[in-house]
Write an enzyme that holds these catalytic residues in place. Structure first.
Site, PDB file in Angstrom:
ATOM      1  N   ASP A  30       0.855  -1.191   0.000  1.00  0.00           N
ATOM      2  CA  ASP A  30       0.000   0.000   0.000  1.00  0.00           C
ATOM      3  C   ASP A  30       0.892   1.242   0.000  1.00  0.00           C
ATOM      4  O   ASP A  30       1.737   1.412   0.879  1.00  0.00           O
ATOM      5  CB  ASP A  30      -0.879  -0.011   1.251  1.00  0.00           C
ATOM      6  CG  ASP A  30      -2.060   0.940   1.149  1.00  0.00           C
ATOM      7  OD1 ASP A  30      -2.172   1.646   0.125  1.00  0.00           O
ATOM      8  OD2 ASP A  30      -2.873   0.970   2.091  1.00  0.00           O
ATOM      9  N   ASP A  42      -3.295   2.536  -5.766  1.00  0.00           N
ATOM     10  CA  ASP A  42      -2.168   2.598  -4.836  1.00  0.00           C
ATOM     11  C   ASP A  42      -1.989   1.372  -3.951  1.00  0.00           C
ATOM     12  O   ASP A  42      -1.190   1.396  -3.018  1.00  0.00           O
ATOM     13  CB  ASP A  42      -2.300   3.837  -3.948  1.00  0.00           C
ATOM     14  CG  ASP A  42      -3.553   3.806  -3.092  1.00  0.00           C
ATOM     15  OD1 ASP A  42      -4.514   3.104  -3.449  1.00  0.00           O
ATOM     16  OD2 ASP A  42      -3.580   4.496  -2.052  1.00  0.00           O
ATOM     17  N   GLU A  43      -2.683   0.285  -4.219  1.00  0.00           N
ATOM     18  CA  GLU A  43      -2.489  -0.901  -3.381  1.00  0.00           C
ATOM     19  C   GLU A  43      -2.801  -2.161  -4.178  1.00  0.00           C
ATOM     20  O   GLU A  43      -3.586  -2.150  -5.129  1.00  0.00           O
ATOM     21  CB  GLU A  43      -3.349  -0.852  -2.113  1.00  0.00           C
ATOM     22  CG  GLU A  43      -4.832  -0.806  -2.361  1.00  0.00           C
ATOM     23  CD  GLU A  43      -5.638  -0.886  -1.087  1.00  0.00           C
ATOM     24  OE1 GLU A  43      -5.290  -1.689  -0.194  1.00  0.00           O
ATOM     25  OE2 GLU A  43      -6.641  -0.159  -0.984  1.00  0.00           O
TER      26      GLU A  43
END
Length: 429
Positions: A17, A111-112
């Site tokens: 993350d 983003d993860e």
């Protein structure tokens, strides 16, 4: 995975993350804002925060909060409107890095992502080593930090990455799951929103351990049959879901971050040749031809540009990719700008068996493609790099060379232990 009793014994799932993703990318291109509160989001009375640096979060600012309220909490914050095209580009590079480790990558947002690294252990080390290497590579290539959770299940890995924030890594082995999980508040469980949490608190269930020791039927009466059964399983760390990879774009490529910024066009040309050869090898292995060639150039200040050109005839020949990539680079007219990273990508792929090939009048019986196929056979027998263009013989960071640092352990661009220098969209962590 890993030796019995080792640091990551029984762990094969990573949750990676990015830390305050949008805000971190903005700070990267505005270094003067480093260490200050930064908010990314809409301005005005109706604006909403989409991301905030940890300096802003200390004042209580968080994603989905009205920007006006965030500024009342933190009047010194810098508010930036955001640049989704830039965030998407950074995300694409990060996901490509993940896929260079394992094809089992499940992005959750820009983003993860979850990674199943069970098949990468022999090449790269255990899940903890891979997690540390990924953190180092993300920082080195993108100038931002990420947090990693390492566990045997997706659920525990995601909780671990949250606990590791910012810029950390937490390994939770199967034998440690109960000790990690049961002290957490019930709100940490997936599926526990504000209303469900209120019901559980009224029952006196404040921690995951409290919930775990309540009979499943009691939970089902309180929150419903499906939710009750789901929470009971999670409370005991049971999560059978596998990492499900998405379908990546129909393209392939390679890129390299230089050990130090480079301003010599000859070094850039040599690296473009190396990357073109690697990309062509991947095309031939996949039985594909490229219709379009693109390059990526990242400068010392992390500004990034891309250029592309569509070919008259699709190809899987490294020399042809290189000639196109070099032409694109030379056309930029950079005049010895300091460059941090270059990349070559083959796009708009077509199956080699069904694509027509250009016949040249007076061409040799055996051309460049035959030579590269022979090099492929040599590489399979003697190892990668057994045959390479003469220009690349002195590449690799040895005395007298100006190329990138050698790649350790046969991994793309580095390996565990490399030194550290330092999908739907949702508000980032």
């Amino acid at each position: 995975m890993g030796a019995p009793g080792g640091r990551a014994a029984g762990c094969s799932v990573l949750h990676v993350d990015m830390d305050a993703f949008f805000a971190s990318v903005e700070v990267r291109r505005r270094p003067e804002l480093a260490g200050t509160p930064v908010i990314v989001g809409g301005a005005g009375n109706r604006g909403v925060v989409t991301s905030a640096t940890y300096e802003a979060r200390r004042y209580g600012v968080h994603a989905a909060m009205p920007t006006a309220r965030a500024l009342r909490l933190c009047p010194t914050a810098t508010v930036l409107p955001g640049d989704m095209a830039l965030y998407t580009e950074v995300s694409r590079s990060v996901m490509a890095l993940f896929r260079s480790i394992t094809p089992l990558v499940e992005p959750l947002s820009l983003d993860e992502a979850f990674l199943d690294v069970s098949g990468a252990g022999r090449r790269l080390g255990d899940a903890a080593e891979i997690g540390e290497w990924l953190r180092a590579r993300v920082y080195d290539e993108q100038g931002i930090t990420c947090s990693v959770g390492v566990a045997g299940t997706k659920f525990v890995a995601k909780l671990a990455s949250t606990r590791a924030k910012p810029d950390g890594m937490l390994v939770v082995r199967p034998v440690e799951v109960m000790g990690f999980l049961h002290p957490l508040p019930v709100g940490a469980l997936w599926g526990v929103g504000p209303k469900t949490e209120e019901v559980l608190l009224r029952l006196g269930l404040r921690t995951v351990g409290d919930l775990a020791h309540v009979p499943a039927r009691t939970l089902q009466r309180a929150v419903g049959a499906a939710a009750g059964a789901h929470l009971h399983e999670l409370a005991w760390g049971r999560d059978p879901r596998r990492v499900v990879p998405d379908e990546p774009e129909r393209s392939t490529g390679a890129e390299e971050t230089f050990a130090t910024d480079v301003d010599d066009p000859a070094v850039i040309h040599r690296e473009l040749l190396h990357l073109s050869e690697r990309t062509a090898g991947r095309l031939r292995s996949a039985g594909a031809l490229a219709r379009t060639v693109s390059i990526k150039v990242r400068f010392a200040d992390f500004a990034t540009i891309t250029r592309s050109r569509t070919l008259e005839v699709p190809t899987d020949v490294g020399q042809e990719l290189y000639e196109t990539a070099r032409g694109l680079f030379d056309a930029l007219g950079l005049d010895r700008a300091r460059i941090r990273l270059v990349g070559v990508r083959a796009e708009r792929l077509v199956d080699a068996g069904s694509a027509p090939r250009q016949l040249e009048l007076g061409a040799r019986e055996h051309g460049r493609r035959d030579a590269e196929l022979a090099a492929d056979r040599a590489a399979r027998r003697f190892g990668a790099g057994a045959v390479r263009p003469a220009t690349l013989l002195h590449r690799g960071g040895r005395p007298g060379s100006a190329g990138p640092v050698p790649t350790p352990r046969g991994t793309p661009g580095g390996g565990p232990g490399a030194p550290r220098r330092g999908v739907p969209v949702h508000p980032d962590g």
